[in-house]
Write an enzyme that holds these catalytic residues in place. Structure first.
Site, PDB file in Angstrom:
ATOM      1  N   GLY A   1     -11.370 -17.787 -14.547  1.00  0.00           N
ATOM      2  CA  GLY A   1     -10.538 -18.674 -15.190  1.00  0.00           C
ATOM      3  C   GLY A   1     -10.234 -20.086 -14.519  1.00  0.00           C
ATOM      4  O   GLY A   1     -10.111 -21.008 -15.513  1.00  0.00           O
TER       5      GLY A   1
ATOM      6  N   VAL B   1      -8.399 -14.621 -20.591  1.00  0.00           N
ATOM      7  CA  VAL B   1      -8.957 -13.909 -21.517  1.00  0.00           C
ATOM      8  C   VAL B   1      -8.061 -13.516 -22.686  1.00  0.00           C
ATOM      9  O   VAL B   1      -8.206 -13.767 -24.075  1.00  0.00           O
ATOM     10  CB  VAL B   1      -9.471 -12.784 -21.016  1.00  0.00           C
ATOM     11  CG1 VAL B   1      -9.845 -11.826 -22.039  1.00  0.00           C
ATOM     12  CG2 VAL B   1     -10.755 -12.977 -20.268  1.00  0.00           C
ATOM     13  N   ALA B   2      -6.392 -13.290 -22.254  1.00  0.00           N
ATOM     14  CA  ALA B   2      -5.623 -12.840 -23.232  1.00  0.00           C
ATOM     15  C   ALA B   2      -5.464 -14.031 -24.232  1.00  0.00           C
ATOM     16  O   ALA B   2      -5.085 -14.066 -25.489  1.00  0.00           O
ATOM     17  CB  ALA B   2      -4.254 -12.344 -22.533  1.00  0.00           C
TER      18      ALA B   2
ATOM     19  N   ASP C   1      28.836 -39.835  13.990  1.00  0.00           N
ATOM     20  CA  ASP C   1      28.933 -38.416  13.624  1.00  0.00           C
ATOM     21  C   ASP C   1      28.164 -37.908  14.803  1.00  0.00           C
ATOM     22  O   ASP C   1      27.427 -38.528  15.773  1.00  0.00           O
ATOM     23  CB  ASP C   1      28.160 -38.127  12.349  1.00  0.00           C
ATOM     24  CG  ASP C   1      27.961 -36.681  12.101  1.00  0.00           C
ATOM     25  OD1 ASP C   1      28.830 -35.835  12.233  1.00  0.00           O
ATOM     26  OD2 ASP C   1      26.763 -36.108  11.963  1.00  0.00           O
TER      27      ASP C   1
ATOM     28  N   LYS D   1      -7.771  -5.876 -11.957  1.00  0.00           N
ATOM     29  CA  LYS D   1      -7.777  -5.897 -13.222  1.00  0.00           C
ATOM     30  C   LYS D   1      -7.620  -4.549 -14.086  1.00  0.00           C
ATOM     31  O   LYS D   1      -7.433  -4.714 -15.362  1.00  0.00           O
ATOM     32  CB  LYS D   1      -9.137  -6.606 -13.981  1.00  0.00           C
ATOM     33  CG  LYS D   1      -9.624  -7.986 -13.368  1.00  0.00           C
ATOM     34  CD  LYS D   1      -8.827  -9.009 -14.184  1.00  0.00           C
ATOM     35  CE  LYS D   1      -9.363 -10.338 -13.756  1.00  0.00           C
ATOM     36  NZ  LYS D   1      -8.478 -11.390 -14.136  1.00  0.00           N
TER      37      LYS D   1
ATOM     38  N   ARG E   1     -13.438  -9.614 -15.229  1.00  0.00           N
ATOM     39  CA  ARG E   1     -14.519  -9.499 -13.853  1.00  0.00           C
ATOM     40  C   ARG E   1     -14.135  -8.224 -13.597  1.00  0.00           C
ATOM     41  O   ARG E   1     -12.908  -7.462 -13.635  1.00  0.00           O
ATOM     42  CB  ARG E   1     -14.187 -10.449 -12.901  1.00  0.00           C
ATOM     43  CG  ARG E   1     -14.601 -11.913 -13.164  1.00  0.00           C
ATOM     44  CD  ARG E   1     -14.362 -12.718 -11.965  1.00  0.00           C
ATOM     45  NE  ARG E   1     -12.980 -13.055 -11.732  1.00  0.00           N
ATOM     46  CZ  ARG E   1     -12.420 -12.490 -10.822  1.00  0.00           C
ATOM     47  NH1 ARG E   1     -12.913 -11.468 -10.013  1.00  0.00           N
ATOM     48  NH2 ARG E   1     -10.993 -12.360 -10.519  1.00  0.00           N
TER      49      ARG E   1
ATOM     50  N   GLU F   1      -7.482 -16.458 -24.805  1.00  0.00           N
ATOM     51  CA  GLU F   1      -8.795 -16.919 -25.607  1.00  0.00           C
ATOM     52  C   GLU F   1      -8.730 -15.923 -26.801  1.00  0.00           C
ATOM     53  O   GLU F   1      -9.253 -16.372 -27.806  1.00  0.00           O
ATOM     54  CB  GLU F   1      -9.868 -16.899 -24.474  1.00  0.00           C
ATOM     55  CG  GLU F   1      -9.844 -17.864 -23.615  1.00  0.00           C
ATOM     56  CD  GLU F   1     -10.771 -17.566 -22.411  1.00  0.00           C
ATOM     57  OE1 GLU F   1     -11.038 -18.433 -21.572  1.00  0.00           O
ATOM     58  OE2 GLU F   1     -11.791 -16.699 -22.614  1.00  0.00           O
TER      59      GLU F   1
HETATM   60  O1  LIG Z   1     -15.246 -17.273  -7.733  1.00  0.00           O
HETATM   61  P1  LIG Z   1     -14.918 -15.920  -7.959  1.00  0.00           P
HETATM   62  O2  LIG Z   1     -14.926 -15.229  -6.716  1.00  0.00           O
HETATM   63  O3  LIG Z   1     -16.365 -15.500  -8.686  1.00  0.00           O
HETATM   64  O4  LIG Z   1     -14.070 -15.469  -8.751  1.00  0.00           O
HETATM   65  C1  LIG Z   1     -13.525 -15.998  -9.926  1.00  0.00           C
HETATM   66  C2  LIG Z   1     -12.173 -16.457 -10.155  1.00  0.00           C
HETATM   67  O5  LIG Z   1     -11.213 -15.736 -10.012  1.00  0.00           O
HETATM   68  C3  LIG Z   1      -9.837 -16.066 -10.064  1.00  0.00           C
HETATM   69  O6  LIG Z   1      -9.311 -16.616 -11.205  1.00  0.00           O
HETATM   70  C4  LIG Z   1      -7.841 -16.883 -11.304  1.00  0.00           C
HETATM   71  O7  LIG Z   1      -7.414 -17.943 -12.074  1.00  0.00           O
HETATM   72  C5  LIG Z   1      -7.454 -17.782 -13.331  1.00  0.00           C
HETATM   73  C6  LIG Z   1      -7.023 -19.057 -14.001  1.00  0.00           C
HETATM   74  O8  LIG Z   1      -5.860 -19.677 -13.315  1.00  0.00           O
HETATM   75  C7  LIG Z   1      -6.130 -16.803 -13.689  1.00  0.00           C
HETATM   76  O9  LIG Z   1      -6.139 -16.688 -15.040  1.00  0.00           O
HETATM   77  C8  LIG Z   1      -6.618 -15.297 -12.923  1.00  0.00           C
HETATM   78  O10 LIG Z   1      -5.509 -14.693 -13.026  1.00  0.00           O
HETATM   79  C9  LIG Z   1      -6.908 -15.723 -11.316  1.00  0.00           C
HETATM   80  O11 LIG Z   1      -7.400 -14.460 -11.124  1.00  0.00           O
HETATM   81  C10 LIG Z   1      -9.771 -17.058  -8.688  1.00  0.00           C
HETATM   82  O12 LIG Z   1      -8.323 -17.451  -8.635  1.00  0.00           O
HETATM   83  C11 LIG Z   1     -10.788 -18.208  -9.121  1.00  0.00           C
HETATM   84  O13 LIG Z   1     -10.568 -18.883  -7.768  1.00  0.00           O
HETATM   85  C12 LIG Z   1     -12.137 -17.660  -9.188  1.00  0.00           C
HETATM   86  O14 LIG Z   1     -12.869 -18.583  -9.051  1.00  0.00           O
HETATM   87  O1  LIG Z   2     -19.101 -12.974 -19.742  1.00  0.00           O
HETATM   88  C1  LIG Z   2     -17.938 -13.847 -19.575  1.00  0.00           C
HETATM   89  C2  LIG Z   2     -16.710 -13.283 -19.404  1.00  0.00           C
HETATM   90  C3  LIG Z   2     -15.622 -14.192 -19.278  1.00  0.00           C
HETATM   91  N1  LIG Z   2     -15.756 -15.550 -19.236  1.00  0.00           N
HETATM   92  C4  LIG Z   2     -14.807 -16.379 -18.893  1.00  0.00           C
HETATM   93  O2  LIG Z   2     -13.882 -15.884 -17.462  1.00  0.00           O
HETATM   94  C5  LIG Z   2     -12.830 -16.402 -17.542  1.00  0.00           C
HETATM   95  C6  LIG Z   2     -11.770 -15.239 -17.076  1.00  0.00           C
HETATM   96  O3  LIG Z   2     -10.603 -15.987 -16.577  1.00  0.00           O
HETATM   97  P1  LIG Z   2      -9.305 -14.951 -16.257  1.00  0.00           P
HETATM   98  O4  LIG Z   2      -8.211 -15.830 -15.939  1.00  0.00           O
HETATM   99  O5  LIG Z   2      -8.999 -14.061 -17.538  1.00  0.00           O
HETATM  100  O6  LIG Z   2      -9.492 -14.054 -15.017  1.00  0.00           O
HETATM  101  P2  LIG Z   2     -10.069 -14.446 -13.630  1.00  0.00           P
HETATM  102  O7  LIG Z   2     -11.603 -13.743 -13.704  1.00  0.00           O
HETATM  103  O8  LIG Z   2     -10.393 -15.915 -13.409  1.00  0.00           O
HETATM  104  O9  LIG Z   2      -9.613 -13.714 -12.615  1.00  0.00           O
HETATM  105  C7  LIG Z   2     -12.308 -16.733 -19.020  1.00  0.00           C
HETATM  106  O10 LIG Z   2     -12.146 -18.122 -19.214  1.00  0.00           O
HETATM  107  C8  LIG Z   2     -13.438 -16.155 -19.856  1.00  0.00           C
HETATM  108  O11 LIG Z   2     -13.788 -16.946 -20.955  1.00  0.00           O
HETATM  109  C9  LIG Z   2     -17.047 -16.045 -19.165  1.00  0.00           C
HETATM  110  O12 LIG Z   2     -17.148 -17.225 -18.972  1.00  0.00           O
HETATM  111  N2  LIG Z   2     -18.176 -15.211 -19.268  1.00  0.00           N
HETATM  112 MG   LIG Z   3      26.348 -34.184  11.163  1.00  0.00          MG
END
Ligand SMILES: O=P(O)(O)OC[C@H]1O[C@H](O[C@H]2O[C@H](CO)[C@@H](O)[C@H](O)[C@H]2O)[C@H](O)[C@@H](O)[C@@H]1O
Ligand SMILES: O=c1ccn([C@@H]2O[C@H](COP(=O)(O)OP(=O)(O)O)[C@@H](O)[C@H]2O)c(=O)[nH]1
Ligand SMILES: [Mg+2]
Length: 735
Positions: free
Chosen positions: A30, A387-388, A508, A288, A283, A390
């Protein structure tokens, strides 16, 4: 033009090196997908990790990586294999990630991982330092870099720092488990603005700040000794038009141009027109809720057999953090359940679960969102979940049903979805049935509202809101600092005072001449303070007046032997040098009994609080109580006392962690006025820290030099930061 920097662990693009080829692909997750749209619309550089472990690269290859990244406005922070293991897979993903998602059973507490985490945050600070030219703002992202704001603030105090946390901030009871909790909170407080996805995360953070560091908090501002930090929630949006437009365009494509995914789905649909596709994308991460999702789906097939031939679960699990054990374990578990369900419920032609363990390119993703009727998103905990959003954005005719966990940040804004508890299989199964049977009109009605909101509060608006707030914080900081007594102003004040023939100093006591103690009886004057006041008072041109809310007996004990004028209990009593205590005006204390019983009730229900009795007032102190309980009880108490005090001609004075009930109209301002009537002086100086001192500042002549201690709002002309600065200033007035 000023540049700004975006900082996150993962860059929006990932580098892969095969032989001599450098592959640049978009990052998954995300943060990267959301911020990517933002960074394109602002003039910014992005500093982060490319996904490559640096020690595997030759200098030639590193150059190529840097060039490829430069084209994307990205700057690499090299991470070695060891750093990836200890900082990224280690402290970030084995300590903070599980703890902040309430998986405390997975949390590791390893000193070497913590040390690596600190060192890598420092490494980020170093790369930032090399790229600071023309930079006035820095926006730091996420849990990998919680210490970075403070590290930057120490090196570049002038730069404005924003920090956004993309994952939940847990309740204090969970956060406190962490041995390094204070360092982490202090690290975050290096920022000028802290952003969270939801109000709950924000209030959990505030609660930790209050409990661990004891800082004062006014609604959403934290007063540090030298700065104000603003905290707010900004629910992250998506690039709505990108998904919506791509979905429309995809529908119009000729067969030849369609994505493989779309062709496959359409082919299947022709064969089985009754099929409803249920989509699951995330992921592969224990937060999740993939396991409970699969189990709920299995439960659905078992309990609702009439639907067995009518549903297909499309399960896209994107590989993530494969170096971490729990993720590997979970992969086997998912494989196993998928095998079990498919084994049990498949027929020759049909399989209930289509399982993909890979990431998909954007177009395929959009086609999945657009084509599948239902999305089943059931995280156990999720900061937001894009994702929700999107999925809803990709619905071009308004049809489609979202089943969403109440544990995802996104559920706070998406109440039109079918909201479920991810641990309740029966509820999820029932929601799947509701989704299958939901009439089109109802789907459209729900989605119209959702789409409108997502389109309006899109990722650009989110980023703009954050950056505008950051700008405002800077401005309000400037206002706070505007009254700060500068060296030049101080010089001219000293000159003014020293050139005059008569001066009165209204000082004071608590928070002005001495710091606060948990027990007010311990905040005694020290020798240095006596010496300072004696020196000031020794000059016959000066009149030293200590003006306090303290009780007469305490001041008699501490200052009775000194030749200063003493005004206590907010102006009930005065004692001129070498005279006895006099009441400034006749007062009544017969009301005390009725108020005391109310206060005692609050003492019993608020551990740590106590009553202080003065001659003409009663005070309820809550400095030693649980800070949140104390504030809540203070509100209740004030409420309860309001009707009582009006009838008894009393008033409630709210001070620093105290509520005082006293006769109406008695305050420091009125007492000071009376005194000035008897002893008019050429120069008047008034110094105080509390809002009860504002009465003093308000009532004395406009020509007076009024000085507030601390950063809070004031009508005083000047501000100094703390007791030390007050004492330094008074020393200069000894002339
Ligand atoms: O960088 P990774 O270890 O591969 O992980 C991917 C990202 O996951 C996390 O995403 C979060 O951010 C989203 C957007 O704000 C949010 O929708 C989601 O609920 C979070 O889990 C993580 O915070 C990122 O730093 C990572 O890059
Ligand atoms: O094959 C994929 C599946 C997911 N996403 C992207 O990964 C993000 C997942 O973000 P989310 O906030 O749902 O969860 P996070 O992985 O950051 O915890 C979304 O923007 C998706 O469009 C992507 O780029 N490729
Ligand atoms: Mg005082």
């Amino acid at each position: 033009m000023k540049r700004f920097l975006i900082i996150s662990n993962r860059l929006p693009v990932q580098i892969a090196i095969s032989d001599d080829n450098i592959d640049v692909t978009p990052s998954v997750g995300g943060l990267a997908t959301g911020m990517q749209s933002v960074s394109k619309s602002f003039k910014s550089s992005w500093i982060g990790w490319s996904g490559v472990e640096a020690q595997n690269l030759s200098s030639e290859q590193q150059k190529k990586v840097d060039n490829a990244l430069a084209k994307e406005n990205c700057i690499d922070v090299n991470l070695t294999e060891e750093e990836v293991e200890l900082y990224y897979e280690g402290f970030s993903n084995k300590t903070i990630w599980p703890l902040f998602h309430y998986f405390s059973q997975f949390v590791e507490y390893e000193e070497d991982q913590w040390q690596a985490y600190k060192a890598v945050n420092q490494k980020f600070a170093d790369v930032i330092a090399e790229n600071m030219e023309g930079v006035d703002k820095i926006w730091v992202h996420d849990y990998h870099l919680l210490l970075l704001p403070q590290m930057i603030k120490e090196r570049f105090p002038e730069v404005t720092i924003g920090f956004f946390l993309h994952i939940p901030f847990p309740s204090y009871e969970v956060f406190r488990i962490l041995p390094w909790r204070n360092e982490i909170i202090n690290g975050m407080l290096g920022a000028d603005l802290l952003g969270f996805h939801t109000f709950d995360y924000e209030r959990h953070f505030m609660s930790s700040v209050r409990r661990l560091l004891g800082y004062d908090i006014q609604i959403n501002e934290i007063s540090l000794p030298r700065r104000i930090v603003k905290v707010d929630n900004f629910p992250m949006g998506i690039d709505y038009d990108k998904f919506h437009d791509a979905a429309i365009a995809s529908q119009k494509k000729s067969v030849r141009d369609k994505s493989e995914v779309r062709k496959e789905l359409e082919r299947y649909y022709l064969l089985y027109p009754e099929t409803k596709f249920i989509l699951s994308i995330d992921r592969l991460d224990y937060s999740k809720g993939l396991i409970n999702r699969l189990e709920a789906f299995e439960y659905f097939l078992q309990e609702y057999p009439e639907y067995r031939d009518k549903v297909t679960l499309v399960l896209l699990a994107v590989p993530s953090r494969v170096g971490v054990e729990q993720y590997q374990q979970m992969k086997s578990e998912v494989d196993e359940i998928v095998g079990r369900v498919n084994g049990k419920y498949s027929s020759i032609n049909r399989m209930p679960i289509w399982y993909f363990y890979r990431s998909l390119p954007f177009q395929n993703l959009v086609d999945l969102y657009n084509y599948c009727e239902i999305a089943l998103i059931t995280p156990i905990r999720d900061g937001m979940n894009l994702v929700a959003k999107e999925f809803i954005a990709s619905k071009t005719d308004g049809r489609g049903v979202l089943i969403l966990s109440e544990m995802a940040g996104a559920s706070k804004e998406m109440s039109e979805a079918l909201i479920i508890n991810p641990n309740d299989k029966a509820q999820i199964a029932a929601a799947i049935q509701t989704a299958i049977e939901m009439p089109d009109e109802e789907q459209i009605e729900r989605n119209t509202i959702l789409q409108k909101r997502l389109k309006r509060y899109n990722v650009e608006k989110w980023a703009n809101d954050f950056l505008n707030s950051l700008e405002k914080v800077k401005m309000s900081e400037e206002i706070y600092l505007a009254k700060k007594l500068t060296k030049i102003a101080q010089k001219s004040l000293v000159k003014d005072i020293c050139g005059s023939d008569s001066r009165v100093f209204f000082l004071d006591y608590d928070g002005t001449l001495t710091g606060f103690k948990n027990n007010p009886g311990h905040a005694k004057p020290d020798e240095a303070l006596y010496d300072l006041l004696d020196e000031l008072d020794a000059n016959p041109k000066n009149k030293v007046v200590l003006i306090s809310g303290r009780d007469k007996d305490t001041f008699e004990k501490w200052f009775g032997h000194k030749p200063y004028t003493l005004i206590v209990e907010h102006g009930v009593w005065v004692r001129s040098p070498e005279k006895t205590w006099q009441m400034i005006e006749p007062l009544d204390d017969s009301w005390k009994e009725s108020i005391r019983s109310s206060l005692e009730f609050y003492v019993d229900r608020t551990p740590g609080s106590f009553i202080e009795e003065k001659n003409y007032s009663l005070v309820w102190h809550y400095r030693k109580s649980d800070p949140e309980l104390g504030v809540n009880r203070a509100i209740e108490l004030k409420d309860e006392l309001t009707s009582l005090v009006t009838n008894l001609n009393l008033e409630i004075l709210e001070g620093n962690k105290v509520i005082e009930i006293k006769n109406r109209g008695i305050n420091k301002g009125r007492a000071a006025q009376k005194l000035l009537h008897e002893f008019p002086a050429e120069k008047i100086v008034a110094i105080g820290d509390d809002w009860t001192d504002e009465f003093l500042f308000a009532e004395i002549p406009d020509s007076a030099i009024t000085i507030k201690v601390g950063l809070a709002k004031t009508i005083a002309k000047y501000k100094v930061e703390n007791v030390t600065e007050v004492r330094q200033l008074l020393k200069e007035f000894c002339c």
